[in-house]
Motif scaffolding. Sequence first.
Motif, short mmCIF file in Angstrom:
data_model
loop_
_atom_site.label_atom_id
_atom_site.label_comp_id
_atom_site.label_asym_id
_atom_site.label_seq_id
_atom_site.Cartn_x
_atom_site.Cartn_y
_atom_site.Cartn_z
N THR A 1 5.58 -3.00 -1.92
CA THR A 1 6.30 -3.44 -0.73
C THR A 1 5.31 -3.84 0.35
N GLU A 2 5.41 -5.08 0.81
CA GLU A 2 4.50 -5.56 1.86
C GLU A 2 4.89 -4.96 3.20
N VAL A 3 3.88 -4.46 3.90
CA VAL A 3 4.09 -3.89 5.23
C VAL A 3 3.80 -4.95 6.28
N PHE A 4 2.65 -5.59 6.16
CA PHE A 4 2.29 -6.73 6.99
C PHE A 4 1.20 -7.51 6.27
N GLY A 5 1.27 -8.80 6.31
CA GLY A 5 0.29 -9.66 5.65
C GLY A 5 0.16 -9.30 4.17
N ASN A 6 -1.07 -9.13 3.73
CA ASN A 6 -1.33 -8.74 2.34
C ASN A 6 -1.46 -7.24 2.16
N VAL A 7 -1.11 -6.48 3.16
CA VAL A 7 -1.21 -5.02 3.10
C VAL A 7 0.12 -4.47 2.60
#
Length: 119
Positions: A68-74
């Motif tokens: 699950t993406e939190v923000f950007g590629n993180v």
Amino acid sequence: MSSTDLDDGTRPGRVPTAEDFVAAQASPEFQELRTRLRRYVFPMTALFLAWYLMYVLLGAYAHDFMATEVFGNVNLGLLLGLGQFVSTFLITGLYVRFANRELDPRAAAIRNELEGGPA
């Protein structure tokens, strides 16, 4: 400097014998020290191992959740993995504070009693 000098440059009043160590181990003060250590270490270890096991199981069986993406590629897996490092440092810091406050003074008192130094 002789081998009997302590780190602070003082000499012990006497060198404890094996019998002294056995008696100190059986003393109520030592039992209290050991009990306090165990009351902290065992629950903290269980908590960390449960947290680590959860991370491993999520990584092995919940791929979509961990991706699950939190923000950007993180993604969530990366954040939880970094959380493992953060929790390790946090637990270490908490233990150091606990040992400085609770364990070290009691251990020093037992050591001073064994060596015949000041209490």
